[in-house]
Motif scaffolding. Structure first.
Motif, short mmCIF file in Angstrom:
data_model
loop_
_atom_site.label_atom_id
_atom_site.label_comp_id
_atom_site.label_asym_id
_atom_site.label_seq_id
_atom_site.Cartn_x
_atom_site.Cartn_y
_atom_site.Cartn_z
N LEU A 55 -11.91 -113.17 70.78
CA LEU A 55 -11.03 -114.23 71.30
C LEU A 55 -11.45 -114.59 72.72
CD1 LEU A 55 -7.60 -112.85 70.04
CD2 LEU A 55 -8.88 -114.78 69.08
N ALA A 56 -11.75 -113.59 73.54
CA ALA A 56 -12.13 -113.85 74.92
C ALA A 56 -13.46 -114.59 75.00
CB ALA A 56 -12.21 -112.53 75.69
N ALA A 57 -14.42 -114.20 74.16
CA ALA A 57 -15.72 -114.87 74.16
C ALA A 57 -15.58 -116.33 73.75
CB ALA A 57 -16.68 -114.14 73.22
N CYS A 58 -14.75 -116.59 72.76
CA CYS A 58 -14.53 -117.97 72.33
C CYS A 58 -13.85 -118.78 73.43
CB CYS A 58 -13.69 -117.99 71.06
SG CYS A 58 -14.56 -117.39 69.59
N ALA A 59 -12.83 -118.20 74.05
CA ALA A 59 -12.10 -118.91 75.11
C ALA A 59 -13.03 -119.25 76.27
CB ALA A 59 -10.93 -118.05 75.59
N ALA A 60 -13.95 -118.34 76.58
CA ALA A 60 -14.86 -118.57 77.70
C ALA A 60 -15.80 -119.75 77.46
CB ALA A 60 -15.68 -117.30 77.96
N HIS A 61 -15.98 -120.11 76.19
CA HIS A 61 -16.90 -121.20 75.86
C HIS A 61 -16.19 -122.39 75.21
CE1 HIS A 61 -20.57 -118.95 76.85
NE2 HIS A 61 -19.96 -117.90 76.37
N GLY A 62 -14.88 -122.44 75.32
CA GLY A 62 -14.13 -123.59 74.83
C GLY A 62 -14.04 -123.70 73.33
N VAL A 63 -14.16 -122.57 72.64
CA VAL A 63 -14.06 -122.56 71.18
C VAL A 63 -12.67 -122.09 70.78
CG1 VAL A 63 -14.90 -121.45 69.06
CG2 VAL A 63 -16.52 -122.17 70.83
N ARG A 64 -12.02 -122.81 69.89
CA ARG A 64 -10.68 -122.43 69.44
C ARG A 64 -10.76 -121.20 68.54
NH1 ARG A 64 -6.35 -126.12 65.98
NH2 ARG A 64 -4.58 -124.69 66.20
N ALA A 65 -9.89 -120.24 68.77
CA ALA A 65 -9.88 -119.02 67.97
C ALA A 65 -8.46 -118.55 67.75
CB ALA A 65 -10.71 -117.94 68.64
N LEU A 66 -8.24 -117.91 66.60
CA LEU A 66 -6.94 -117.35 66.24
C LEU A 66 -7.07 -115.85 66.08
CD1 LEU A 66 -5.86 -119.80 63.37
CD2 LEU A 66 -4.97 -119.78 65.72
N ALA A 67 -6.04 -115.13 66.51
CA ALA A 67 -5.99 -113.69 66.28
C ALA A 67 -5.44 -113.44 64.88
CB ALA A 67 -5.10 -113.02 67.32
N THR A 68 -6.21 -112.73 64.06
CA THR A 68 -5.77 -112.35 62.72
C THR A 68 -5.77 -110.83 62.62
OG1 THR A 68 -8.05 -112.54 61.88
CG2 THR A 68 -6.61 -114.47 61.64
N ARG A 69 -5.12 -110.32 61.58
CA ARG A 69 -4.98 -108.88 61.44
C ARG A 69 -6.35 -108.19 61.34
NH1 ARG A 69 -1.82 -109.36 56.53
NH2 ARG A 69 -3.08 -107.58 55.88
N ALA A 70 -6.41 -106.98 61.84
CA ALA A 70 -7.66 -106.23 61.82
C ALA A 70 -7.89 -105.47 60.52
CB ALA A 70 -7.69 -105.25 62.99
N ASP A 71 -6.87 -105.42 59.65
CA ASP A 71 -6.98 -104.59 58.44
C ASP A 71 -7.27 -105.38 57.18
OD1 ASP A 71 -4.55 -105.87 58.33
OD2 ASP A 71 -3.39 -104.11 57.72
N HIS A 72 -7.73 -106.62 57.32
CA HIS A 72 -8.05 -107.41 56.12
C HIS A 72 -9.23 -106.79 55.37
CE1 HIS A 72 -5.21 -110.62 56.54
NE2 HIS A 72 -5.64 -110.97 57.73
N PRO A 73 -9.13 -106.65 54.04
CA PRO A 73 -10.24 -106.07 53.28
C PRO A 73 -11.43 -107.01 53.10
CG PRO A 73 -8.45 -106.66 51.80
CD PRO A 73 -7.93 -106.87 53.20
N SER A 74 -11.22 -108.32 53.28
CA SER A 74 -12.32 -109.27 53.07
C SER A 74 -12.13 -110.49 53.96
CB SER A 74 -12.39 -109.72 51.61
OG SER A 74 -11.31 -110.60 51.32
N GLY A 75 -13.20 -111.26 54.08
CA GLY A 75 -13.12 -112.50 54.83
C GLY A 75 -12.15 -113.49 54.23
N SER A 76 -12.02 -113.48 52.90
CA SER A 76 -11.09 -114.40 52.24
C SER A 76 -9.65 -114.13 52.65
CB SER A 76 -11.24 -114.29 50.72
OG SER A 76 -12.55 -114.61 50.32
N ASP A 77 -9.30 -112.85 52.77
CA ASP A 77 -7.96 -112.50 53.22
C ASP A 77 -7.72 -113.01 54.65
OD1 ASP A 77 -6.77 -110.25 51.17
OD2 ASP A 77 -8.94 -110.16 51.30
N ARG A 78 -8.73 -112.89 55.49
CA ARG A 78 -8.61 -113.35 56.87
C ARG A 78 -8.42 -114.87 56.90
NH1 ARG A 78 -9.38 -110.24 60.59
NH2 ARG A 78 -10.82 -108.91 59.42
N LEU A 79 -9.16 -115.58 56.05
CA LEU A 79 -9.04 -117.03 56.00
C LEU A 79 -7.68 -117.46 55.48
CD1 LEU A 79 -12.56 -118.10 54.68
CD2 LEU A 79 -11.75 -117.98 57.03
#
Length: 251
Positions: A55-79
């Motif tokens: 999140l910090a790296a994205c913010a530093a470069h003007g990229v929008r980012a969302l905090a999602t749970r760290a325990d997702h089993p797959s990228g699809s769950d995160r999406l």
């Protein structure tokens, strides 16, 4: 058409720790991916992250980012969680761009999104390109796809498909002529309503056998539309060797 690009990014990686933050030409890799995606026709590009460092790296470069749970089993769950956080509606189109594809072609992102408008029966779209060598055709790390007359996927496999009648009795020394074998490209478009439902679908036996999550879609009776591109995608980054290769290409 209007669509959203979501880029799942997690800090943990067994082969390349802290992969989203790896330096590509002076910027974190996840930022480079977002910058490429922003060159597409997407209405918004959002990183779905699992760690404050991303999140910090994205913010530093003007990229929008969302905090999602760290325990997702797959990228699809995160999406799916990101869809809820963004308030996306059922027919909204989401393109999943992997966070380790800093050389992705923005035109490919557009094509995958547009395909869902052209193929109303499919809740998912993806891409493929022609296989040129026997080495690719026989490599289990190269995922193959075969399609029907409407360019809807019939099957994905790590095995060489299509398989000639006679089973290459003399060994695989040439490629099938018709249909030409296709290499699957790991980019996906989704209708938001299906993306929310997908993680709740029971894993498919064939998916577990081949270790290919997209087979869950077909197993449960849904369609995947396939865009055939003439151009192979730029190399992704899974290992330190991949990273060195992409850094050299960028330089």
């Amino acid at each position: 058409m209007t669509f959203t690009v979501l880029i799942p990014a997690r800090l943990a990686s067994t082969r390349l720790p802290n992969k989203p933050l790896a330096d590509i030409g002076g910027k974190p890799m996840v930022v480079r991916v977002a910058e490429r995606a922003e060159q597409s026709g997407a209405a918004q590009v959002v990183v779905a992250a699992d760690a404050s460092e991303i999140l910090a790296a994205c913010a530093a470069h003007g990229v929008r980012a969302l905090a999602t749970r760290a325990d997702h089993p797959s990228g699809s769950d995160r999406l799916a969680e990101a869809c809820d956080l963004l308030g996306l509606h059922g027919d909204d189109v989401v393109v999943n761009v992997q966070g380790d594809e800093p050389l992705i072609n923005p035109a490919l992102i557009n094509a995958v999104a547009d395909l869902l408008q052209k193929q109303p029966s499919a809740p998912v779209s993806t891409a493929a390109h022609a296989i040129k060598t026997v080495e690719e055709f026989t490599n289990p790390n190269v995922v193959k796809v075969i399609t029907d007359a409407q360019s809807l996927a019939l099957a994905f496999s790590r095995a060489p498909i299509p398989w000639w009648q006679g089973g290459f009795a003399g060994g695989i020394t040439t490629l099938p002529a018709q249909p030409a074998p296709l290499r699957h490209i790991g980019i996906y478009g989704y209708r938001a309503s299906f993306l929310r439902r997908f993680p709740a679908l029971p894993p498919a036996p064939l998916e577990q056998c081949e270790a290919l999550e997209q087979l869950r879609v077909l197993w449960h009776g849904h369609r995947i539309a396939v865009h055939i591109t003439e151009h192979a995608p730029g190399p992704g980054v899974d290992t330190p060797e991949d990273l060195a290769r992409v850094q050299a290409l960028w330089a």
